[in-house]
Enzyme design. Sequence first.
Site, PDB file in Angstrom:
ATOM      1  N   GLU A 124     -10.573  -2.057  -3.689  1.00 25.14           N
ATOM      2  CA  GLU A 124     -10.091  -1.140  -2.649  1.00 25.14           C
ATOM      3  C   GLU A 124      -9.169  -0.103  -3.290  1.00 25.14           C
ATOM      4  O   GLU A 124      -9.050  -0.004  -4.502  1.00 25.14           O
ATOM      5  CB  GLU A 124      -9.326  -1.921  -1.573  1.00 25.14           C
ATOM      6  CG  GLU A 124      -8.114  -2.670  -2.099  1.00 25.14           C
ATOM      7  CD  GLU A 124      -7.413  -3.520  -1.051  1.00 25.14           C
ATOM      8  OE1 GLU A 124      -7.874  -3.564   0.095  1.00 25.14           O
ATOM      9  OE2 GLU A 124      -6.397  -4.143  -1.395  1.00 25.14           O
ATOM     10  N   ASP A 149       0.829  -1.212   0.000  1.00 26.06           N
ATOM     11  CA  ASP A 149       0.000   0.000   0.000  1.00 26.06           C
ATOM     12  C   ASP A 149       0.863   1.262   0.000  1.00 26.06           C
ATOM     13  O   ASP A 149       0.643   2.181   0.799  1.00 26.06           O
ATOM     14  CB  ASP A 149      -0.922   0.021   1.230  1.00 26.06           C
ATOM     15  CG  ASP A 149      -1.603  -1.312   1.494  1.00 26.06           C
ATOM     16  OD1 ASP A 149      -1.868  -2.041   0.523  1.00 26.06           O
ATOM     17  OD2 ASP A 149      -1.861  -1.623   2.676  1.00 26.06           O
TER      18      ASP A 149
END
Length: 706
Positions: A204, A33
């Site tokens: 996401e 991420d």
Amino acid sequence: MLTLVLANAFGQQPMGQLPMEKVNPILPGYFADPTIKKFGDIYYIYATTDNEMLASGVPTVWYSTNFEHWYNYTMEVPSLESVNLRNFWAPDIIEGDDGRYYLYFGNCQAGCNIYGYVSDTPVGPWEKLNKDDSPVIAHNYPRKGFPSLDAQFFEDSDGRIYAYWGTWVHYNGGYAVGELDTDSMAEVKNSKNIPLEETPEPFEAAYMMKKGDKYILMYSGGSCHDETYNVRYSHSDTPYGPFVPGENNPILSTNEEGTVHGPGHHSVLEENGKYYMVYHKHDYPMTRGGLSRQVSVDEMVFENDSTIRKVIPAHKDLQDLRAPDLPRNLALGAEATASSFYHLQSLQYDYAYKPSLATDDHNATMWKAADNSFPQQLTLDLGKVTDIKRVMTQFEFAGYYYQYKLEHSTDGENWNLYADRSSNKTPGSPLVDDNDVNARYLKLTVSDVEKTGLYAAVWNIKVFGSLFEIPLDLQGKPSNEDNGAKSAHQKLVDIDAKGFPSQNEFVHLPNSGSLGGNFEKEGEVVIEEGEEGIRTFNFTKGALVLDQAVPRSLEWNGAFTVATWVKNPQIAKEGECLLSWCDRFRFNLANSYNALHFNSGHYGAAAHLDGHFDMGYNTLPTANEWHHIVLTFDGVVEKIYVDGQLDNSQNMTLASQITNAKIRIGASDVGEHFSGHMAFLQMYDYALTQKEIGELMLLTTPLRKK
């Protein structure tokens, strides 16, 4: 060049031998991420620390001035008053108009919320934005049930800052967008959901950027756990939409060669008119569940303001980002030998972590010792006597300390000390040691590590003949933890029904293993002799619970073996726990719980969290027949054997939580009772080999020859 065998989503089917590009990953370790920012002349990558308890490692940042040498630092982030934070997921950071830095993390320990922090520097120390621990973006906002995770912030040309967030959005109604209150930087207002049809096939990781007058909403689709993960985009004329899906989605996905597997959750760096996508992809060999991810970067090209070309992974060496005239790594390609190296052999992989992988300057490969014992040594031959002024060592886990020493020699026989870190308790990567010697050989001796069960393992060791500036040169805080516990190489638990008379009303039974103590009966367990003449523990709704503490050698990533003879009359889809030694729901994080089961579901063999991490049986053992079932873990691979044959395997990194837990035979701490017969059970604090398992099966069989 690295030769590898690629596996599918859960590493089951080999697909060929492939070269790996050297440029990626750019960071040595397990991080995901990534948010990349450039403040001044320093690049920063803020990331989730991966490969630990559902990606719940320390809050971390990497920084560099040249895109070649990256330095890791564990940031000081305050915890909540009510919860000791473990989740520091998907960070983002903004430089405010006041010159301060605003950091945002997702966390699911007190509801899935986004929390905010502020500091005078990009690396902290950080203070809470909201002293009352209220989140910047709360769970259930902008609608009931919506999880507030994966927030990314975008500053428009008019100074307004917009937030985009959401995960599991394919069944949560689409992403969310709102405007950050720039006075407080601690509240998001005017939020709305972005309809699913405007971002097709989402999962996401929304990321907003602007190209010309177009707002480009990028996001990740598929599943982060497997090869379906990818990067997609939509575009709009306003920050709130409506958004039009890109014509050529996805723009980054698993490539045919498999050198890029499950790429996604990215951010974008704009540098000198060019754009670079910084994303994560899965490690190789792939760890079960896909949460041992690594950060990569590739150029991203716009066809026009609303169209992004397909990203070509690792198609060049990204020299545009790297500073010229970097000092030469004298260890690159150097001959390397080691005291041992790990050879991964499983149903999915045949892969050797050879010493030469520590000198290839490649962040996807490493040397790993053959087992988790210490000391372990790695020796380099630089080819000739040369000046050595700096050694940089990148151990496998940047967030834990390693203890070691470096020695140098001109002849490979007489050694002198270069650096002594045998008492080191400060984590980081790389660990930098400076001296001024003339030598041809360099020897690294790893003597210990912070966490139980971790190996001596090095992504890269780099040697330089000159010193150079290290940006910031931050000093991390020493750990308060003791060194990891060592295996006693013992049989901890040993209980055999044939050693006890048939009885219903016993209170406790002695443990013949090295832990000693007694197994106390809880619930319905009897000792009986069946028609086959086999004496067994017959479990209906009960357990045998050891009155001794679970030893530290079984904590964290500690190796183990559980071996048992059982007959399960009816095999349920869930439950049927044969042995547990961690509490199942106390931490509720991946791989913090470990237990052996005998059911037909996804955790039929080994339970950890859910179907992404558990291991079932490939071939379910037949009901109402005796089977020898063995679960082993050596710190790298978990294996299940049925009647002496390997049935299933998976790469794992565990984080076993044993505090206040009990060793339970026939149940877990929340029930999941085994309902059948058990003749024998042993547990070891090391992994038995298949040969040893076969010998044990013959030695302990309860079956009588007719």
